[in-house]
Design a protein around this motif. Structure first.
Motif, PDB file in Angstrom:
ATOM      1  N   PRO A  71     -58.604   0.920-116.393  1.00 26.94           N
ATOM      2  CA  PRO A  71     -58.394   0.913-117.838  1.00 26.94           C
ATOM      3  C   PRO A  71     -59.717   1.042-118.589  1.00 26.94           C
ATOM      4  CG  PRO A  71     -58.028  -1.278-116.901  1.00 26.94           C
ATOM      5  CD  PRO A  71     -58.254  -0.336-115.758  1.00 26.94           C
ATOM      6  N   ARG A  72     -59.659   1.702-119.737  1.00 32.44           N
ATOM      7  CA  ARG A  72     -60.846   1.829-120.564  1.00 32.44           C
ATOM      8  C   ARG A  72     -61.258   0.474-121.098  1.00 32.44           C
ATOM      9  NH1 ARG A  72     -60.439   7.025-124.464  1.00 32.44           N
ATOM     10  NH2 ARG A  72     -61.361   5.521-125.866  1.00 32.44           N
ATOM     11  N   ASP A  73     -62.546   0.280-121.182  1.00 29.55           N
ATOM     12  CA  ASP A  73     -63.098  -0.967-121.714  1.00 29.55           C
ATOM     13  C   ASP A  73     -63.268  -0.804-123.221  1.00 29.55           C
ATOM     14  OD1 ASP A  73     -64.605  -3.134-122.482  1.00 29.55           O
ATOM     15  OD2 ASP A  73     -66.060  -2.969-120.851  1.00 29.55           O
ATOM     16  N   PRO A  74     -62.492  -1.549-124.032  1.00 30.88           N
ATOM     17  CA  PRO A  74     -62.610  -1.383-125.483  1.00 30.88           C
ATOM     18  C   PRO A  74     -63.993  -1.749-126.019  1.00 30.88           C
ATOM     19  CG  PRO A  74     -61.120  -3.192-124.938  1.00 30.88           C
ATOM     20  CD  PRO A  74     -61.469  -2.501-123.657  1.00 30.88           C
ATOM     21  N   GLU A  75     -64.703  -2.605-125.310  1.00 30.43           N
ATOM     22  CA  GLU A  75     -66.052  -2.976-125.749  1.00 30.43           C
ATOM     23  C   GLU A  75     -67.004  -1.795-125.620  1.00 30.43           C
ATOM     24  OE1 GLU A  75     -69.447  -4.903-127.092  1.00 30.43           O
ATOM     25  OE2 GLU A  75     -67.320  -5.271-127.415  1.00 30.43           O
ATOM     26  N   VAL A  76     -66.838  -0.996-124.564  1.00 30.01           N
ATOM     27  CA  VAL A  76     -67.658   0.211-124.411  1.00 30.01           C
ATOM     28  C   VAL A  76     -67.321   1.195-125.528  1.00 30.01           C
ATOM     29  CG1 VAL A  76     -68.136   2.223-122.958  1.00 30.01           C
ATOM     30  CG2 VAL A  76     -68.004  -0.064-121.938  1.00 30.01           C
ATOM     31  N   ASP A  77     -66.032   1.359-125.806  1.00 25.81           N
ATOM     32  CA  ASP A  77     -65.627   2.248-126.904  1.00 25.81           C
ATOM     33  C   ASP A  77     -66.293   1.812-128.209  1.00 25.81           C
ATOM     34  OD1 ASP A  77     -63.994   3.325-124.986  1.00 25.81           O
ATOM     35  OD2 ASP A  77     -62.132   3.052-126.085  1.00 25.81           O
ATOM     36  N   ARG A  78     -66.238   0.519-128.507  1.00 28.09           N
ATOM     37  CA  ARG A  78     -66.797  -0.011-129.750  1.00 28.09           C
ATOM     38  C   ARG A  78     -68.296   0.246-129.818  1.00 28.09           C
ATOM     39  NH1 ARG A  78     -69.882  -3.419-131.608  1.00 28.09           N
ATOM     40  NH2 ARG A  78     -70.348  -4.357-129.599  1.00 28.09           N
ATOM     41  N   ARG A  79     -69.004  -0.028-128.707  1.00 29.20           N
ATOM     42  CA  ARG A  79     -70.458   0.170-128.686  1.00 29.20           C
ATOM     43  C   ARG A  79     -70.820   1.631-128.858  1.00 29.20           C
ATOM     44  NH1 ARG A  79     -71.492  -2.518-123.297  1.00 29.20           N
ATOM     45  NH2 ARG A  79     -73.229  -1.080-123.225  1.00 29.20           N
ATOM     46  N   VAL A  80     -70.084   2.519-128.221  1.00 28.55           N
ATOM     47  CA  VAL A  80     -70.379   3.950-128.313  1.00 28.55           C
ATOM     48  C   VAL A  80     -70.129   4.460-129.726  1.00 28.55           C
ATOM     49  CG1 VAL A  80     -69.649   6.250-127.552  1.00 28.55           C
ATOM     50  CG2 VAL A  80     -70.006   4.426-125.859  1.00 28.55           C
ATOM     51  N   LEU A  81     -69.008   4.079-130.329  1.00 23.97           N
ATOM     52  CA  LEU A  81     -68.705   4.551-131.677  1.00 23.97           C
ATOM     53  C   LEU A  81     -69.698   3.996-132.693  1.00 23.97           C
ATOM     54  CD1 LEU A  81     -64.806   4.387-131.626  1.00 23.97           C
ATOM     55  CD2 LEU A  81     -66.253   6.425-131.479  1.00 23.97           C
ATOM     56  N   SER A  82     -70.098   2.751-132.505  1.00 27.69           N
ATOM     57  CA  SER A  82     -71.099   2.158-133.392  1.00 27.69           C
ATOM     58  C   SER A  82     -72.435   2.876-133.241  1.00 27.69           C
ATOM     59  CB  SER A  82     -71.249   0.668-133.079  1.00 27.69           C
ATOM     60  OG  SER A  82     -72.225   0.082-133.901  1.00 27.69           O
ATOM     61  N   ALA A  83     -72.813   3.149-131.998  1.00 24.46           N
ATOM     62  CA  ALA A  83     -74.068   3.860-131.747  1.00 24.46           C
ATOM     63  C   ALA A  83     -74.011   5.275-132.306  1.00 24.46           C
ATOM     64  CB  ALA A  83     -74.353   3.904-130.240  1.00 24.46           C
TER      65      ALA A  83
END
Length: 197
Positions: free
Chosen positions: A8-20
C-alpha cells in the motif's frame, strides 16, 4: 491504489512529496522544477515519486490540485461581507503554506503543458463566483447599477496579490497574522471609492 509488489502507498510519503513539490515550484518555477529536486527536498527516492506520478507535469498538477482551493461562491446577504470573505480567501491562498506556489502559478501556468488547462478551469470558476458577488450587490441596490464588475474585482483581487508580493519575507508571518483586518480595510477602501457620491 498500491505501489510496487502490492504494497500500500504510504500517505506520509505522498504528503511529503506534494509539500516538497509546492516548495520547489514556489521557489524555482517550472523551468527548474525537477523530480530530482522534489525527491531531495522530500527526502525520498525518485523511484518512490515515479511509482506515484509518471512525470513532473503530473506531479505538479497533483500538487496544485491538492493545495489550491477554488474561491467559494459566497452569499451572506451583504456585498461588503461577501467581498471581505472573498478577499480573505485570496489572501489565505497567497499567504498560506503553498502561497509562493500559488503566486508563481498565476504567472507561469500558461507555459506548463497539461497544467494550463486545469488552471484555466479553476480561474473560470473563480471569476464566475467573484462576479456573482458583485452582481448580487448591484441587484440588491447595495452598489450603483453602473458599477464596473471588472474594475471593482480587479481592485480587490489585485490589492490582495500586491499585498502578498510586497510583503518582505521576514515580515510575512506578521503580515499573515493581520489578514482578516487587512481584508476588511481593503474592501472598505474600494467600496468607499465605488459608492462615493
Amino acid at each position: 491504489m498500491t505501489g510496487e509488489a502490492g504494497r500500500p502507498r504510504d500517505p506520509e510519503v505522498d504528503r511529503r512529496v506534494l509539500s516538497a513539490a509546492a516548495e520547489v515550484f514556489g521557489e524555482d518555477g517550472w523551468g527548474r522544477f525537477t523530480v530530482d529536486s522534489v525527491a531531495r527536498r522530500a527526502g525520498v527516492g525518485k523511484a518512490s515519486i515515479y511509482l506515484r506520478w509518471p512525470n513532473k507535469k503530473e506531479l505538479l498538477a497533483s500538487c496544485l490540485e491538492a493545495r489550491i482551493t477554488p474561491v467559494a461562491d459566497i452569499d451572506t446577504g451583504s456585498v461588503r461581507e461577501d467581498l471581505v470573505r472573498l478577499a480573505e480567501q485570496m489572501l489565505t491562498a497567497f499567504f498560506g503554506e503553498s502561497g509562493r506556489a500559488t503566486t508563481r502559478l498565476l504567472l507561469e501556468a500558461d507555459r506548463i503543458p497539461g497544467v494550463a488547462e486545469r488552471v484555466a478551469q479553476l480561474r473560470q470558476a473563480q471569476v464566475l463566483a467573484a462576479r456573482a458577488i458583485v452582481r448580487r450587490g448591484i441587484a440588491r441596490g447595495e452598489l450603483h447599477g453602473g458599477t464596473s464588475v471588472t474594475l471593482l474585482l480587479d481592485a480587490i483581487v489585485g490589492g490582495c496579490l500586491n499585498h502578498a508580493l510586497a510583503a518582505p519575507a521576514h515580515l510575512r508571518p506578521q503580515v499573515a497574522a493581520g489578514l482578516t483586518d487587512y481584508a476588511g480595510e481593503l474592501v472598505d477602501f474600494v467600496l468607499g471609492a465605488v459608492t462615493a457620491g
